[in-house]
Design an enzyme around this catalytic site. Structure first.
Site, mmCIF file in Angstrom:
data_model
loop_
_atom_site.group_PDB
_atom_site.id
_atom_site.type_symbol
_atom_site.label_atom_id
_atom_site.label_comp_id
_atom_site.label_asym_id
_atom_site.label_seq_id
_atom_site.Cartn_x
_atom_site.Cartn_y
_atom_site.Cartn_z
ATOM 1 N N LYS A 264 0.838 -1.193 0.000
ATOM 2 C CA LYS A 264 0.000 0.000 0.000
ATOM 3 C C LYS A 264 0.877 1.248 0.000
ATOM 4 O O LYS A 264 2.001 1.209 0.474
ATOM 5 C CB LYS A 264 -0.855 0.024 1.277
ATOM 6 C CG LYS A 264 -1.982 -0.988 1.329
ATOM 7 C CD LYS A 264 -2.754 -0.848 2.643
ATOM 8 C CE LYS A 264 -3.864 -1.866 2.782
ATOM 9 N NZ LYS A 264 -4.971 -1.688 1.832
ATOM 10 N N ARG A 338 -10.112 -11.556 2.462
ATOM 11 C CA ARG A 338 -10.955 -12.629 1.915
ATOM 12 C C ARG A 338 -10.221 -13.959 1.908
ATOM 13 O O ARG A 338 -10.846 -15.024 1.999
ATOM 14 C CB ARG A 338 -11.450 -12.233 0.520
ATOM 15 C CG ARG A 338 -10.336 -12.061 -0.492
ATOM 16 C CD ARG A 338 -10.791 -11.313 -1.726
ATOM 17 N NE ARG A 338 -10.938 -9.869 -1.468
ATOM 18 C CZ ARG A 338 -11.343 -8.985 -2.361
ATOM 19 N NH1 ARG A 338 -11.674 -9.385 -3.576
ATOM 20 N NH2 ARG A 338 -11.447 -7.708 -2.057
HETATM 21 N N1 BES Z 1 -7.913 -3.787 4.768
HETATM 22 C C1 BES Z 1 -8.139 -3.379 3.427
HETATM 23 C C2 BES Z 1 -9.440 -2.612 3.256
HETATM 24 C C3 BES Z 1 -9.510 -1.284 3.944
HETATM 25 C C4 BES Z 1 -9.195 -0.138 3.266
HETATM 26 C C5 BES Z 1 -9.972 -1.193 5.236
HETATM 27 C C6 BES Z 1 -9.309 1.074 3.881
HETATM 28 C C7 BES Z 1 -10.074 0.030 5.857
HETATM 29 C C8 BES Z 1 -9.762 1.169 5.163
HETATM 30 C C9 BES Z 1 -8.187 -4.603 2.517
HETATM 31 O O1 BES Z 1 -7.393 -5.652 2.896
HETATM 32 C C10 BES Z 1 -7.743 -4.167 1.184
HETATM 33 O O2 BES Z 1 -6.596 -3.806 1.051
HETATM 34 N N2 BES Z 1 -8.635 -4.193 0.200
HETATM 35 C C11 BES Z 1 -8.308 -3.816 -1.119
HETATM 36 C C12 BES Z 1 -8.862 -4.852 -2.056
HETATM 37 C C13 BES Z 1 -8.411 -4.666 -3.470
HETATM 38 C C14 BES Z 1 -6.950 -5.020 -3.592
HETATM 39 C C15 BES Z 1 -9.256 -5.532 -4.352
HETATM 40 C C16 BES Z 1 -8.962 -2.471 -1.401
HETATM 41 O O3 BES Z 1 -10.111 -2.283 -1.040
HETATM 42 O O4 BES Z 1 -8.289 -1.603 -1.926
HETATM 43 MN MN MN Z 2 -5.412 -5.430 2.190
#
Ligand code: BES
Ligand code: MN
Ligand code: ZN
Length: 483
Positions: A264, A338
């Site tokens: 990230k 997931r």
């Molecule tokens: N933990 C994150 C989702 C998240 C984002 C929670 C912001 C709280 C605040 C999750 O694991 C994630 O990174 N999701 C990705 C999925 C994508 C790669 C399909 C996302 O939502 O960007």
């Molecule tokens: Mn994630």
């Protein structure tokens, strides 16, 4: 803090502050329906106080009232009153009184009863609103409310309701603590320890270690932990308050989500400590159910792990096999939640559950779609969804249903495996749920995405900044209704 019920005239209560709930736009008499206060208040009610929702006014008590101060708490218009407004009033009033150094306070409950409302939500809002997190501060907050007295005729029903709400609010604060704790002190091992502390005669707590998880074939879950030196802990709590088939609650428990190799951006990354908020909510529900000795069978599952890049980390393009036998092509290692939930849902089947509910900070898209005011809900069972919606009305932890159309399965087609873990940017919220659906089978199931709601940047009436503890009261109310 103590909560007591006393049958005293409002004027006679010796305390630091007497809280008087008042509705909007009435005369002095209407404002304080049914208490002994109005006659005294009549001559000194300031014109700038209107009784609007969440309006507060702290006054030196007029002669004749034994409390040092009088706190008027606005409730808004009589026709629009709801328990949520009372909850917010409690959440506003108590932190304000604490900031003035008050220790013993009393609530005039008569105005609420006259409006056919219970003082219980006020106490709930107070307990939730008074939450603070100062574990790492040299200077601790020393001001504290020591006692809230509810002024009304004591009854066993009211005492029991207050006892219940005290335990439930305590569980929410417990969950907030877990989430606010930084990832160096809230590793999967720490989560397992927090779970183990909930062990009782009725509640077994077991931890599936990495070796055993491998034997069980939880390669989807394990793929997330490969980049981290912190050992994964697959935590299972089983509360047997009844012999019925259980409701299984699964909480995403990624104690830090860096994204892994699909790393990230660093902006705001410190917040990814809250990626275990689903697990914290589940632990909190287990604690509340157990503290209250409810006659329910509930299983809690927390597939705890960190998601870090490292020499042994999972790579985009890797294929792993989940406990159900389904193979998954990992397109993005940041879609790790997931991966952990797939195995948790698969594992849950051995309990022959009446229902599975998972709660997870799963997608950024959820926060984009619904902001920080609603939980996204998707599921396979109309009646469970309906129960949840009703529970949400009671708790004001809002849910909004999103679609789980079969078309979304197409997005997840992989060239080399049974499914891939992301379907691209578009439809990221429903496809995340559709991915989970693949592991659910016939069991009634609901998925809650709390990515937008688990953390609050702005202070809310009974939710201080930081971890909100969202979902706990909703899940608690839902499983209570299901029984
Ligand atoms: N933990 C994150 C989702 C998240 C984002 C929670 C912001 C709280 C605040 C999750 O694991 C994630 O990174 N999701 C990705 C999925 C994508 C790669 C399909 C996302 O939502 O960007
Ligand atoms: Mn994630
Ligand atoms: Zn995550």
């Amino acid at each position: 803090m103590k909560i007591t019920i006393k049958n005293l005239r409002e004027n006679d209560c010796v305390c630091d502050a007497l809280i008087l709930p008042v509705i909007e736009g009435g005369s002095a008499e209407d404002l304080s329906l049914g208490t002994s206060v109005p006659a005294l208040l009549k001559n000194c009610l300031p014109s700038e106080f209107h009784g609007k929702k969440n309006e507060l006014l702290l006054l030196p008590s007029p002669a004749g009232i034994k409390s040092k101060k009088l706190l008027l708490v606005g409730l808004g218009r009589k026709e629009e009153l709801t328990p949520e407004i009372i909850r917010q009033a409690g959440g506003k009033a108590l932190p304000h009184l604490r900031s003035t150094g008050a220790r013993k306070v009393a609530l005039a409950a008569a105005p609420l009863f006259d409006l056919k409302l219970s003082p219980v939500p006020f106490i709930e809002g107070a307990l939730l609103g008074l939450y603070t997190y100062d574990r790492y501060k040299k200077e601790k907050e020393t001001k504290a409310i020591a006692e809230i007295t509810v002024l009304t005729r004591p009854s066993r029903v009211l005492a029991a309701e207050i006892g219940m709400i005290t335990k439930l609010s305590g569980a929410v604060c417990f969950a907030r603590d877990l989430v606010n704790t930084p990832s160096n002190d809230m590793t999967p091992t720490h989560m397992a320890r927090a779970a183990a502390a909930l062990r009782t005669k009725k509640m077994t707590v077991s931890v599936i270690e990495k070796k055993e998880a491998e034997k069980l074939g939880m390669w989807s879950y394990l793929s997330v932990s490969k980049g981290s030196d912190e050992p994964p802990k697959f935590i299972v709590l089983d509360y047997r308050g009844s012999k019925k088939s259980p409701v299984v609650l699964i909480g995403k428990s990624v104690t830090f989500d860096s994204g892994g190799i699909s790393i990230k951006p660093s902006d705001g990354l410190e917040k990814m400590k809250y990626d275990m908020a689903g697990g914290a909510a589940v632990l909190g529900v287990m604690k509340a159910v157990s503290d209250l000795g409810l006659p329910l069978h509930v299983v809690g599952i927390l597939p705890a792990t960190e998601n870090l890049p490292g020499g042994n980390a999972t790579r985009p393009g890797d294929v792993v096999r989940a406990i159900t036998g389904t193979t998954i092509e990992i397109i993005n290692t940041d879609a790790e939640g997931r991966m952990t939930l797939a195995d948790a849902i698969g594992y849950a089947q051995r309990f022959r559950p009446a229902a599975i509910i998972d709660i997870a900070t799963l997608t950024g898209a959820c926060a984009i779609a619904l902001g920080s005011d609603a939980i996204a809900m998707m599921g396979t069972d109309r009646s469970l969804i309906e129960t949840m919606r009703q529970a949400a009305e009671t708790t004001n932890e809002k849910v909004w249903e999103m679609p789980l159309f079969e078309e979304y399965r197409e997005y997840l087609k992989s060239d080399i495996a049974d499914i891939k873990n992301v379907g691209g940017r578009s439809g990221s919220l429903p496809t995340s749920a559709r991915f989970l659906r693949e592991f659910v089978g016939e069991t009634p199931w609901v998925h809650l995405d709390i990515a937008g709601t688990a953390w609050t940047e702005k202070e809310r009436p009974y939710t201080p900044r930081g971890a909100s503890g969202i979902g706990l009261r909703l899940l608690f109310e839902t499983i209570r209704r299901m029984a």
